[in-house]
Design an enzyme around this catalytic site. Sequence first.
Site, mmCIF file in Angstrom:
data_model
loop_
_atom_site.group_PDB
_atom_site.id
_atom_site.type_symbol
_atom_site.label_atom_id
_atom_site.label_comp_id
_atom_site.label_asym_id
_atom_site.label_seq_id
_atom_site.Cartn_x
_atom_site.Cartn_y
_atom_site.Cartn_z
ATOM 1 N N SER A 50 10.832 -3.574 1.245
ATOM 2 C CA SER A 50 10.734 -2.209 2.087
ATOM 3 C C SER A 50 12.099 -2.024 2.797
ATOM 4 C CB SER A 50 9.485 -2.190 2.969
ATOM 5 O OG SER A 50 9.302 -0.875 3.402
ATOM 6 N N ASP A 69 2.769 4.241 -3.885
ATOM 7 C CA ASP A 69 3.802 4.024 -3.084
ATOM 8 C C ASP A 69 4.499 5.180 -2.750
ATOM 9 O OD1 ASP A 69 5.448 3.197 -0.869
ATOM 10 O OD2 ASP A 69 6.345 1.344 -1.925
ATOM 11 N N HIS A 122 2.209 -0.040 -1.331
ATOM 12 C CA HIS A 122 3.305 -0.631 -0.586
ATOM 13 C C HIS A 122 2.810 -1.888 0.308
ATOM 14 C CE1 HIS A 122 7.184 -0.138 1.353
ATOM 15 N NE2 HIS A 122 6.447 -0.650 2.455
#
Length: 308
Positions: free
Chosen positions: A153, A252, A282
């Site tokens: 991320s 995601d 995610h």
Amino acid sequence: MNPLFKFLLKLTSSPRIDMQEDYLWVRRAQNLFAKGPSRGFRFLDEKIYALDENQEETHEIPVRIFYPKEKLHDEAIIYLHGGGWVIGNIDTYTRACINLADKLGRIVYSIDYRLAPENPYPHGLNDCLRAIEVLLTPIEGEENRKWILMGDSAGANLAAAVSLRLKEENRVLPDKQVLLYPVTYWDHTENSPFKSITDNGYEYGLTIKKIQEYMEMYAPDESIRKERFISPLMAEDLSHQPDTLIITAEYDPLRDEGEAYGEALEKAGNKTRVHRILNSVHGFITYPAFAEPLVEAINVMKEFLDEE
């Protein structure tokens, strides 16, 4: 997707959650549930020292080193945690790094960079750059070690930015990089050119509202969000990057921009692989070791890292 899991995702997707107002209690909650290394696990807590941005004072960059139960490879992993540049630390990612060390058979160095909004861009990036420069600098008289740069991320965003910066400054680069569902673009509103933003941005835990709030804390000045070290997809030159594996998740909102970055790296002449994990969302790197998305991701990483 499991109905109960999907229901829980919807709860965490509530628009009432405002990260700019709630990030402190989210940090406290994460730390409360964070599990430190067990007595049977081999780890070290170290520190790297860096000059502040004013070049007058120094600060510490904590580094936690995880040793696998069985070391299978000499190359080591540098891990940059996720959390929107705002939450997360080496404690909340300890279980994830233990799992990576054991499953991949490599030592893992986890970097605890400074967080926004107290320390907005470029503070966290500078910490990552400093720590990685120290680790990648060859030690005289010792055989040079190969390094893998990895992040998820916002951590994957920082990893990509570090690789770009090292290349531009003609410094030592990691041999490979693994980017898990990375942030690579600046716009996460409904005006985004990426379809996954609107398709997956409302009820799968990470919402486009949260992403925008994280971005606003990390880079309060909107005019700099298109810079390549915040939005790697905006870089004009992506050549001579490390061999790259990008892993994305089907549900995601960041899926498409992560895959677009992989395409851009490949187009620039880099050896790149993109793998999408179906029926996943995610953040799966922090799941229990037996979770299907994580098992698949580990297997893909093994294959990529073991390639010559």
